[in-house]
Scaffold this motif. Structure first.
Motif, short mmCIF file in Angstrom:
data_model
loop_
_atom_site.label_atom_id
_atom_site.label_comp_id
_atom_site.label_asym_id
_atom_site.label_seq_id
_atom_site.Cartn_x
_atom_site.Cartn_y
_atom_site.Cartn_z
N ARG A 26 0.84 -1.19 0.00
CA ARG A 26 0.00 0.00 0.00
C ARG A 26 0.88 1.25 0.00
O ARG A 26 2.09 1.17 0.19
N SER A 27 0.25 2.39 -0.19
CA SER A 27 0.98 3.64 -0.28
C SER A 27 1.85 3.88 0.95
O SER A 27 1.45 3.62 2.08
N ILE A 28 3.06 4.39 0.69
CA ILE A 28 3.95 4.68 1.81
C ILE A 28 3.38 5.77 2.71
O ILE A 28 3.79 5.91 3.86
N SER A 30 0.68 5.67 4.05
CA SER A 30 -0.11 4.99 5.07
C SER A 30 0.69 4.78 6.35
O SER A 30 0.12 4.40 7.36
N ARG A 71 12.78 6.94 0.52
CA ARG A 71 11.47 6.40 0.13
C ARG A 71 11.15 6.83 -1.29
O ARG A 71 11.58 7.89 -1.74
N ALA A 73 7.72 7.26 -3.38
CA ALA A 73 6.26 7.22 -3.33
C ALA A 73 5.65 6.59 -4.57
O ALA A 73 4.61 5.95 -4.51
N ASN A 76 6.18 2.90 -3.97
CA ASN A 76 5.83 2.41 -2.63
C ASN A 76 6.96 1.59 -2.03
O ASN A 76 6.74 0.48 -1.51
N THR A 77 8.14 2.11 -2.12
CA THR A 77 9.30 1.40 -1.59
C THR A 77 10.07 2.25 -0.57
O THR A 77 10.01 3.48 -0.59
#
Length: 116
Positions: A26-28, A30, A71, A73, A76-77
């Motif tokens: 899921r999106s970072i 979050s 990070r 976005a 998502n890593t």
């Protein structure tokens, strides 16, 4: 539930570099924080590097100036660039994220071996 998949672990010679990546399901955005831990043989798991939503970073003293956490976005890593590796950096590297609602999630780990 959040799935985390680490990649990039390998055998590398002392002085070499590696880049680890952890892909989240899921999106970072979050997560309140994302980071990397490691566990060397016979030792307890320890924090390596952490990055929070404000992009503030925190590093273990042993890796400061050599490792960089970041990070992405779009992917998502959370990535860990590791330079000037030494045999003491050998271990299983785990990705960990903390959700805003309090739950922490761990990846299964990726092995980094620094040896000549």
């Amino acid at each position: 539930q959040v799935q985390l998949v680490e990649s990039g672990g390998a055998l590398v010679q002392p002085g070499g570099s590696l880049r680890l990546s952890c892909a989240a399901s899921r999106s970072i955005f979050s997560f309140s924080s994302m980071g990397w831990y490691r566990q060397a043989p016979g030792k307890e798991r320890e924090l390596v590097a952490l990055i929070n939503t404000g992009s503030t970073t925190n590093y273990a003293d042993s890796v400061k100036g050599r490792f960089t956490v970041s990070r992405d976005a779009a992917k998502n890593t959370v990535d860990l660039q590791m330079n000037s590796l030494t045999p003491e950096d050998t271990g299983v590297y785990y990705c960990k994220v903390a959700a805003y609602y309090g739950t922490a999630y761990w990846g299964k780990g990726t092995l980094v071996t620094v040896s000549s």
